[in-house]
Design a protein around this motif. Sequence first.
Motif, PDB file in Angstrom:
ATOM      1  N   TYR A 168     -67.139  13.017   6.429  1.00  0.00           N
ATOM      2  CA  TYR A 168     -66.532  12.557   5.176  1.00  0.00           C
ATOM      3  C   TYR A 168     -66.896  13.559   4.097  1.00  0.00           C
ATOM      4  N   LEU A 178     -62.082   7.734  12.615  1.00  0.00           N
ATOM      5  CA  LEU A 178     -63.495   7.697  12.248  1.00  0.00           C
ATOM      6  C   LEU A 178     -64.210   6.572  12.987  1.00  0.00           C
ATOM      7  N   ARG A 208     -56.619   7.805   9.885  1.00  0.00           N
ATOM      8  CA  ARG A 208     -57.903   8.380   9.514  1.00  0.00           C
ATOM      9  C   ARG A 208     -59.032   7.383   9.703  1.00  0.00           C
ATOM     10  N   ARG A 209     -58.756   6.076   9.516  1.00  0.00           N
ATOM     11  CA  ARG A 209     -59.837   5.121   9.659  1.00  0.00           C
ATOM     12  C   ARG A 209     -60.135   4.831  11.133  1.00  0.00           C
ATOM     13  N   GLU A 229     -61.415  13.431   5.545  1.00  0.00           N
ATOM     14  CA  GLU A 229     -62.054  12.643   6.596  1.00  0.00           C
ATOM     15  C   GLU A 229     -61.675  13.256   7.934  1.00  0.00           C
ATOM     16  N   HIS A 258     -66.193  14.428  -0.136  1.00  0.00           N
ATOM     17  CA  HIS A 258     -65.631  14.093  -1.447  1.00  0.00           C
ATOM     18  C   HIS A 258     -65.959  15.211  -2.413  1.00  0.00           C
ATOM     19  N   GLU A 284     -60.473  14.550  -1.234  1.00  0.00           N
ATOM     20  CA  GLU A 284     -61.294  13.969  -0.172  1.00  0.00           C
ATOM     21  C   GLU A 284     -60.768  14.443   1.177  1.00  0.00           C
TER      22      GLU A 284
END
Length: 717
Positions: free
Chosen positions: A234, A13, A9-10, A256, A236, A254
Amino acid sequence: YFFISCCTRRSALGLTALLLTATSLNADVLSPALQSDPASTAPPGVTSTVEETHFTAPPIETVTVTATRRIVDRRAVAMALTRVDEGALLRDGPSVIAEALRAKPGAFFQQTTPGQGTPIVRGLKGSQLLHLVDGMRLNNAFFRDAPNQYLALVDAQAVAAIEVLRGAAGSLYGADAMGGVVALNTRESRFTGPDTSTTGRFFSRYDSADHGVLVRAEGAVGNERGSLAGGVLYQHRGNRRTGDGTTVRPSGFEAEAANLKLLLDQGARGEWMLQAQALEQPATPRVDALVPGFGQETPSSETFLFEPNRRTFLHGRYRQDGVSGPLQRWELNLARQVIVDDRRTQDFGSVIENREQNESTLDGLTAQINLLLKDQLDLVLGVELYRDEVRSSRQLVNLETGASEDVRGRFPDGDTHDSDAIYAQVNRSFGQRVTLGAGLRYSRYDLFLPSDGTLTDTRLTPDDLTGDLRLRFQLAPDVQLLANLGRGFRPPNVFDLGTLGPRPGNRFNIVNPDLNPETVWSYDLGIRAWSERWDLEVFAFLLDYRDRITSVPTGELTDSGRIIVRSENSAESSISGLEASLQGQLTDTLSLDVVLNYTYGTEQARNGPETPADRIPPLNGRVGLAWTPQPSWRFTAWTSFAAEQDRLSPRDRLDPRIDPTGTDSWLTLNGGVEWQPREDLRLGMQLTNGFDRSYREHGSGIDAPGLNLGLWLSADL
């Protein structure tokens, strides 16, 4: 497949954020430099509309649709069709994409937990509906025939339109298209002119009922020869406050997401498209398992987290229009979808924690040609090949001692679910009044479950011939009579055959390798009428559902008190109803929107009495007004409502999500305002559930949000 293998996921992104940083952002929704141009992909003679930048209400217009596997005017389609456009998705800012179908013609929204949501179409849901993303199957081998979370793994803010074909679509789509097809089309960025341009959008939304924050940034660069576009999201969501002032804990989650899309013009009306999508919910609680429901003094679980749920999607397409002669278009698609459904669960009062890893890898290859022959005859021919492999494992961890034991997963590890199909559909016009459509599809499936201690090697190879007939009769220049007959088919999948483990409603599923396919006969009759200022559509429908796979109690309990169930072809259902929608311009500045849905279902188990069918939505709908006093201002007011639903099946009465005396009626008052002070800036405010009423949408596992103030901004950068 590098993106899928590397895209955590990071990194997903970060990859798209790098693209956005490298380009000068400018909104692709609002900027005239970059607009989606459906007409550029349409065959000769087909035009399409693009949403107005300002809010001035034009006369009622038709739009083109693609879920019919042809780019045609909606009024040329005999099937009942619901469409949600990009403007509605922008204004409503749904936390999950299925929310966008709430109170739409023929659709109902069910939500077991806030991070998930399921559309119900003509009383059917889950794998009884086919879900598509850019024409490729989202349904996979463990897609269950009940409310599930997988549609929530598509970024709602990357979607340009939702099209719902209501009724069985056996020839064009085959398996799972029993109650209809939910087709999501993501945005495509096209530029005009030889000079390189850049554009993009920043969107943000805040909702007070759960202190939810949603942020998306996207951008594109290109010219008339092609474009590269991408975006990141993103989201939340905190714990939900309901209308009685209760804050439901835990209910926050959350998400993403990231996406990239490359378009390359190959000349002679040919085009390559390559795209990658990814969305992850790192840890989403299953609210109905963690909060005591109806008939429960304690929850069924101490812990229930989808940890994580993730979807990655890589898709390539080549398309060529107007090649020569009658050939209007040919198209080839290749895609891979990977869905990860990992879970961490613990029964209430137990010291044993279940840690599951479940993954489906679905590869698809499709090819289609569209022919326009003489005498107003058009033909669609296609081939589909899908290959799905499921990996599944589970560990039991003693939280007191720390001891861990590997056990059989939710599904047999190494399951495969393959399908091959060939289809054809022909549409022929007879003069100016009558158009007939007919289609056939032959499908063959190969489902293999390896032995794992709970069952021996199991292989099913069902095949089926599905089809449909459609009539559109022009009673007058602005009035149509529509009739549809279709046969739908759903073979058992890995979830039906091989699921072992806890289920919602305090149940425990055991495997049954002796299942047969389900079938449905779908009938509907409708009328469509319009003028320059209004548009009316009414459909009556009937579904005759045979060999229905249902969850049947065995009469035994687990050591922890869960009801042991297994899937069986044990029921037949009859579902009928009425769907009506009216859109109209009352004045040049005031418009009206009315939706009314009614569904009635009965079910009969083998050798049993007739009972109400499961999870049938109550009478529901909406009435809305929109006022545009100036091009830059738009005011809306609407009420959504549902009648009481006290026609409950025996299973409904045992479901902790449903009050055994019935779900109460409800009505909400809602309003909104939008302001566009400049070409590059739009701001909006929505007030929903204005009475702060405590209510539950039938079958949902959590009460709806209480009074909510939603604030959103969309800006060119």
